[in-house]
Design a protein around this motif. Structure first.
Motif, PDB file in Angstrom:
ATOM      1  N   GLU A 143       1.108   2.173  -3.627  1.00  0.00           N
ATOM      2  CA  GLU A 143      -0.310   2.625  -4.009  1.00  0.00           C
ATOM      3  C   GLU A 143      -0.470   3.936  -3.367  1.00  0.00           C
ATOM      4  O   GLU A 143      -1.091   4.807  -4.028  1.00  0.00           O
ATOM      5  CB  GLU A 143      -1.076   1.564  -3.502  1.00  0.00           C
ATOM      6  N   ALA A 144      -0.139   4.378  -2.293  1.00  0.00           N
ATOM      7  CA  ALA A 144      -0.449   5.575  -1.578  1.00  0.00           C
ATOM      8  C   ALA A 144       0.332   6.713  -2.524  1.00  0.00           C
ATOM      9  O   ALA A 144      -0.012   7.908  -2.700  1.00  0.00           O
ATOM     10  CB  ALA A 144       0.079   5.722  -0.135  1.00  0.00           C
ATOM     11  N   ALA A 145       1.725   6.204  -2.726  1.00  0.00           N
ATOM     12  CA  ALA A 145       2.516   7.368  -3.589  1.00  0.00           C
ATOM     13  C   ALA A 145       1.598   7.467  -4.917  1.00  0.00           C
ATOM     14  O   ALA A 145       1.656   8.680  -5.320  1.00  0.00           O
ATOM     15  CB  ALA A 145       3.920   6.765  -3.893  1.00  0.00           C
ATOM     16  N   LYS A 146       1.168   6.592  -5.533  1.00  0.00           N
ATOM     17  CA  LYS A 146       0.382   6.630  -6.934  1.00  0.00           C
ATOM     18  C   LYS A 146      -0.772   7.654  -6.582  1.00  0.00           C
ATOM     19  O   LYS A 146      -1.337   8.527  -7.258  1.00  0.00           O
ATOM     20  CB  LYS A 146       0.121   5.471  -7.462  1.00  0.00           C
ATOM     21  N   ASP A 147      -1.579   7.294  -5.346  1.00  0.00           N
ATOM     22  CA  ASP A 147      -2.782   7.839  -5.203  1.00  0.00           C
ATOM     23  C   ASP A 147      -2.432   9.578  -5.062  1.00  0.00           C
ATOM     24  O   ASP A 147      -3.212  10.291  -5.169  1.00  0.00           O
ATOM     25  CB  ASP A 147      -3.269   7.389  -3.882  1.00  0.00           C
ATOM     26  N   LEU A 148      -1.122   9.692  -4.469  1.00  0.00           N
ATOM     27  CA  LEU A 148      -0.825  11.110  -4.153  1.00  0.00           C
ATOM     28  C   LEU A 148      -0.338  11.770  -5.440  1.00  0.00           C
ATOM     29  O   LEU A 148       0.144  12.795  -5.403  1.00  0.00           O
ATOM     30  CB  LEU A 148       0.309  11.098  -2.885  1.00  0.00           C
ATOM     31  N   GLY A 149      -0.278  10.998  -6.517  1.00  0.00           N
ATOM     32  CA  GLY A 149       0.020  11.516  -7.891  1.00  0.00           C
ATOM     33  C   GLY A 149       1.172  11.159  -8.446  1.00  0.00           C
ATOM     34  O   GLY A 149       1.752  11.803  -9.401  1.00  0.00           O
ATOM     35  N   ALA A 150       1.976  10.236  -7.933  1.00  0.00           N
ATOM     36  CA  ALA A 150       3.191   9.760  -8.425  1.00  0.00           C
ATOM     37  C   ALA A 150       2.929   8.782  -9.582  1.00  0.00           C
ATOM     38  O   ALA A 150       1.965   7.930  -9.557  1.00  0.00           O
ATOM     39  CB  ALA A 150       4.175   9.068  -7.485  1.00  0.00           C
ATOM     40  N   SER A 151       3.779   8.949 -10.889  1.00  0.00           N
ATOM     41  CA  SER A 151       3.626   7.547 -11.838  1.00  0.00           C
ATOM     42  C   SER A 151       4.338   6.384 -11.109  1.00  0.00           C
ATOM     43  O   SER A 151       5.065   6.555 -10.160  1.00  0.00           O
ATOM     44  CB  SER A 151       4.237   8.026 -12.954  1.00  0.00           C
ATOM     45  N   ASP A 190      10.880   6.996  -5.586  1.00  0.00           N
ATOM     46  CA  ASP A 190      10.650   7.769  -4.582  1.00  0.00           C
ATOM     47  C   ASP A 190      10.416   6.736  -3.234  1.00  0.00           C
ATOM     48  O   ASP A 190      10.867   7.001  -2.018  1.00  0.00           O
ATOM     49  CB  ASP A 190       9.253   8.564  -4.347  1.00  0.00           C
ATOM     50  N   ILE A 191       9.879   5.621  -3.522  1.00  0.00           N
ATOM     51  CA  ILE A 191       9.485   4.809  -2.301  1.00  0.00           C
ATOM     52  C   ILE A 191      10.198   3.724  -2.333  1.00  0.00           C
ATOM     53  O   ILE A 191      11.036   3.142  -1.350  1.00  0.00           O
ATOM     54  CB  ILE A 191       7.877   4.569  -2.381  1.00  0.00           C
ATOM     55  N   SER A 220       0.689  -1.197  -0.084  1.00  0.00           N
ATOM     56  CA  SER A 220      -0.023   0.144  -0.019  1.00  0.00           C
ATOM     57  C   SER A 220       0.883   1.194  -0.121  1.00  0.00           C
ATOM     58  O   SER A 220       0.404   2.369  -0.275  1.00  0.00           O
ATOM     59  CB  SER A 220      -1.032  -0.014   1.231  1.00  0.00           C
ATOM     60  N   LEU A 221       2.249   1.231   0.348  1.00  0.00           N
ATOM     61  CA  LEU A 221       3.079   2.430   0.244  1.00  0.00           C
ATOM     62  C   LEU A 221       3.046   2.651  -1.130  1.00  0.00           C
ATOM     63  O   LEU A 221       2.983   3.967  -1.457  1.00  0.00           O
ATOM     64  CB  LEU A 221       4.456   2.137   0.824  1.00  0.00           C
ATOM     65  N   ARG A 250       8.107   7.072 -10.835  1.00  0.00           N
ATOM     66  CA  ARG A 250       8.305   8.019  -9.722  1.00  0.00           C
ATOM     67  C   ARG A 250       8.200   7.280  -8.666  1.00  0.00           C
ATOM     68  O   ARG A 250       8.968   7.490  -7.493  1.00  0.00           O
ATOM     69  CB  ARG A 250       7.321   9.043  -9.912  1.00  0.00           C
ATOM     70  N   ALA A 251       6.856   6.334  -8.239  1.00  0.00           N
ATOM     71  CA  ALA A 251       6.850   5.665  -7.102  1.00  0.00           C
ATOM     72  C   ALA A 251       7.869   4.733  -6.714  1.00  0.00           C
ATOM     73  O   ALA A 251       8.377   4.532  -5.508  1.00  0.00           O
ATOM     74  CB  ALA A 251       5.474   5.104  -7.259  1.00  0.00           C
TER      75      ALA A 251
END
Lengths: 367, 268
Positions: free
Chosen positions: B161-169, B176-177, B158-159, B172-173
Motif C-alpha cells: 500500500e505504501a508503494a502504491k501511495d508513493l505512485g507505484a502501479s 519492487d516490493i 501496508s508495504l 510495479r509494486a
C-alpha cells in the motif's frame, strides 16, 4: 468550493454488515493542520484510507483541489501517507526508501540525490543514507517515513497515529518537530490520533469522531471551551457532565436544578424553555468546592469529598454529589485543606459551564 | 539426571547411525578397488574413472539435469503465481482449491505415476522429455506454493500500500516490493523442487519414453542387472550434489530472514 484543497462529501463505508462510516463531510483549507480525533474503532483510519485511495467509499465523493478523485487509484492522487507502523521497505536503504517515489517519476539522478539529502536534512537524519530500516530506532524510522512521504511534495499529507509507537518524551519532541515541519513546508496535514492532548497541541482544527460520524469540527479552543455534545466534552479534556431541569431562564444564563441542588450556566444561543431537561459540561479545573460552615449561604450542588489523588502535577478531588453522581475537581499543587468526608457545596462561574447536547448539535452532513 | 542425558545421547547416536551408516558405507565402498561390493580391496578411484567413460551415464545425467532445471523453474513460476494470486481470489470454493493444490505431496507417488501414465496415453502425448517435465512440474508446484505462501503471510500488507501511495502501479509494486521480499522463498522452493525432481524414480518410470533415461532410472535398471561399484561412485556424486543444493537453500533462506524479523518488529 475552490478554496478547499480536500473535501469529503457524505462518505459512507461498510465492511460486511458493519457500517464504519455514516456520512462524513469535511472541508480542509490549503496549509491547514486538521486532526481527526476519536477512540480506536471510530473509523479514523478508514477515513484516511479513503482519502489516500486505499479504500473506495460505498457512497459519497472525495475531492482533491476541487477535482473528483473518488475512483482514482492511490498512485494517481497527489496525496501521501505516513503509515502507523511506518511501512518502510525492509529491503531498501534509507536513501532507497526516500527516493522511491522520485525514481517512479523517472527524475534524473542528480535531482533525486538533491531531493533526498534535502529531505534528510529536514528530518535531521543527514548521514543515514546507507542504513537499512532494521538498523534504525523507532524515532528514526518515523523520521524516514515522514521524509519519504514529503519528498514527493504531496498536496495533502496523511498521518495515521504517527507517534503512537514512541515513548512519551520522544512523542512530545516529535509533536513540536511535526508542527515545525508543517509550517515550513506549507503542506496540508490530515492527522489521526486518539490522544486529545496531542490534538489540542498541534491542530489548527480538530474533527472529533464518534462511531463513524463527526461530533464536532472546530479550532482546539472551540472544541475545548465550547463542546457541543457531552461526548466531546468528556473526550476532550474529560469534563464533568451534570444533568438537570431548567427553571429560571433569562437572556444570558440558565439556572437549573437537580436532586443535588442548583447550578447556573451561561447561555450563548438556542432557546431553552422552562422545565426543559439540560445537560451541562464543566471542566474539573473550573469546579469550586466551598466547605460548608455555619454561616455559609452559598447555593450550588451539595456533595461530600470522597477521595483525593495526586497525579502529574494535578490534585484531583472526587466529590460524591447528593443525587448519587460523582464529579471531579482538580487543582494545581499538591494539597488542599479539604479532607475526605467534608461536606461541600459545588459551584462554578456560569461562563465556565457549557450547555451541551442541544438540538442540532451534531455536524450537518452537507458541505 | 545424569543417567537421563546419557540415555538421550545414546538414543540420538543410535538414530544417527541408523540413518547415516548406509550412506557412509556407500561412500566408502565407492573407493573400493574390489569388484565385489562386500569385500574391501583397497583404496581406488577406478570406479569414478569408469563412470566418466560411460557415455550412457552422461546422457542420463544430462537428461536429469535438463528435467530438474526445467521443472523446477516452471514450478517456481506457477507456484509463485498461485501463492500471490490466491489471496486475491474471492471464491467460496477457495479453501477447496487451496487444499487440492497441495494434495500431490500427500498422494502416493506410485498412484501419481499411474495417473500420469493413463492421462498421457489418453490424450496421446508421446512419452519422453515433455511428459517427464509436465509430471515433475506438477508434483513440484506444491513445494514452491507452500513456501511462498508462508513467506507472504509474514509480509506487512501496508508495504505494498505504501508503494502504491508513493505512485507505484499494482504491477510495479509487485516487482519492487513483493517479489524481492518473497524471492528467498521462491529460490528455496525451486531448489527443493530441483532436488525432488533429480532423484525421482517412481513417477519417472511411468512417464518416460523408451529413449529418455534419467539418472535415477538408469541406476535402478542397472541394479537389476547386477550392482557394480560404479553405482556407488555415482550415488556418492549425486549425494554431494544434493547436499550442495540443500546447503544453498538453507543459506538463501537465511538471507531473507532478517527482513522477516524486521517486519515483525515494525508490526508491533
Amino acid at each position: 468550493m475552490d478554496d478547499y484543497i480536500l473535501q469529503l462529501d457524505r462518505i459512507e463505508k461498510s465492511f460486511g454488515d458493519v457500517k464504519v462510516l455514516k456520512g462524513l463531510s469535511l472541508s480542509v483549507r490549503p496549509g491547514e493542520f486538521i486532526t481527526l480525533l476519536g477512540p480506536s474503532g471510530c473509523g479514523k483510519t478508514t477515513t484516511l484510507r479513503i482519502i489516500a485511495g486505499l479504500e473506495k467509499p460505498d457512497k459519497g465523493k472525495v475531492y482533491l483541489e476541487g477535482k473528483d478523485v473518488t475512483n482514482e487509484e492511490p498512485n494517481k492522487r497527489n496525496v501521501n501517507t505516513v503509515f502507523q507502523n511506518y511501512a518502510l521497505f525492509p529491503h531498501m536503504t534509507v536513501e532507497g526508501n526516500i527516493s522511491y517515489s522520485l525514481r517512479l517519476k523517472r527524475l534524473d539522478r542528480a535531482k533525486i540525490k538533491k531531493a533526498v539529502s534535502e529531505a534528510l536534512e529536514l528530518v535531521q537524519l543527514v548521514g543515514f543514507e546507507k542504513r537499512m530500516p532494521h538498523e534504525l530506532s523507532g524515532g528514526q524510522k518515523q523520521r524516514v517515513a515522514i521524509a519519504r512521504a514529503v519528498v514527493n511534495e504531496p498536496k495533502v499529507l496523511l498521518l495515521d497515529e504517527p507517534l503512537g509507537a514512541l515513548d512519551l518524551q520522544l512523542r512530545r519532541q516529535m509533536q513540536t518537530e511535526l508542527k515545525r515541519l508543517q509550517k515550513h513546508l506549507g503542506i496540508t496535514f490530515v492527522y489521526i490520533t486518539h490522544d486529545q492532548e496531542e490534538a489540542l497541541n498541534m491542530s489548527d482544527r480538530i474533527a472529533v469522531m464518534r462511531d463513524g460520524k463527526f461530533e464536532q469540527i472546530g479550532t482546539p479552543q472551540e472544541v475545548y471551551d465550547h463542546p457541543k455534545t457531552s461526548y466531546v466534552a468528556r473526550f476532550v479534556g474529560s469534563a464533568n457532565i451534570i444533568k438537570g431541569t431548567a427553571y429560571n431562564v433569562n437572556e444570558h444564563t440558565v439556572v437549573f436544578k437537580n436532586d443535588a441542588g442548583i447550578g447556573v450556566v451561561a447561555k450563548y444561543s438556542g432557546n431553552i424553555a422552562h422545565g426543559q431537561k439540560v445537560t451541562v459540561a464543566v471542566r474539573s479545573e473550573h469546579i469550586k468546592l466551598n466547605l460548608v460552615n455555619y454561616n455559609s449561604n452559598v447555593t450550588g450542588l451539595k456533595g461530600v469529598v470522597k477521595e483525593k489523588t495526586f497525579a502529574g502535577g494535578l490534585l484531583q478531588i472526587i466529590v460524591a454529589l447528593a443525587d448519587g453522581n460523582e464529579l471531579v475537581a482538580s487543582r494545581h499543587g499538591i494539597d488542599s485543606s479539604l479532607v475526605p468526608g467534608d461536606d461541600v457545596i459545588v459551584t462554578w462561574a456560569p461562563g465556565n459551564a457549557v450547555l451541551v447536547d442541544l438540538e442540532g448539535a451534531h455536524e450537518k452532513e452537507t458541505i | 539426571m545424569k543417567n537421563n542425558t546419557k540415555l538421550a545421547n545414546f538414543y540420538l547416536g543410535l538414530i544417527l547411525v541408523l540413518m547415516y551408516l548406509p550412506i557412509i558405507i556407500v561412500i566408502i565402498y565407492s573407493f573400493n578397488s574390489s569388484r565385489i561390493s562386500s569385500v574391501w580391496g583397497g583404496f581406488s578411484l577406478k570406479w569414478y574413472e569408469e563412470l566418466l567413460r560411460d557415455k550412457s551415464m552422461f546422457d542420463a545425467m544430462a537428461n536429469s539435469l535438463i528435467l530438474a532445471s526445467s521443472s523446477s523453474i516452471l514450478a517456481a513460476i506457477i507456484g509463485t503465481l498461485a501463492a500471490v494470486g490466491m489471496p486475491k481470489v474471492n471464491l467460496r470454493s477457495k479453501g477447496v482449491i487451496e487444499y487440492i493444490s497441495t494434495l500431490p505431496i500427500m498422494i502416493p507417488e506410485i498412484i501419481l505415476g499411474m495417473v500420469f501414465l493413463t492421462y498421457f496415453s489418453l490424450i496421446r502425448l508421446p512419452f519422453g522429455m515433455i511428459t517427464l517435465v509436465i509430471a515433475h512440474t506438477s508434483f513440484c508446484i506444491p513445494y514452491v506454493y507452500m513456501l511462498v505462501k508462508a513467506r507472504l503471510v509474514g509480509i506487512d500488507k501496508s508495504l505494498v500500500e505504501a508503494a502504491k501511495d508513493l505512485g507505484a502501479s499494482e504491477i510495479r509494486a509487485f516487482f519492487d516490493i513483493t517479489l524481492p521480499l518473497i524471492l528467498p522463498a521462491i529460490l528455496s522452493g525451486m531448489l527443493l523442487s530441483f532436488a525432488m525432481s533429480l532423484d525421482d524414480v517412481v513417477i519417472s518410470i511411468f512417464v518416460t519414453g523408451v529413449n529418455t533415461n534419467t539418472l535415477p532410472i538408469k541406476i535402478y535398471t542397472q541394479l537389476k542387472t547386477g550392482v557394480t561399484p560404479k553405482i556407488n561412485a555415482l550415488s556418492t556424486l549425486m549425494l554431494g550434489a544434493t547436499l550442495l543444493i540443500c546447503l544453498l537453500s538453507v543459506w538463501i533462506g537465511k538471507l531473507g530472514s532478517h527482513h522477516r524479523e524486521d517486519l515483525k518488529m515494525e508490526g508491533n
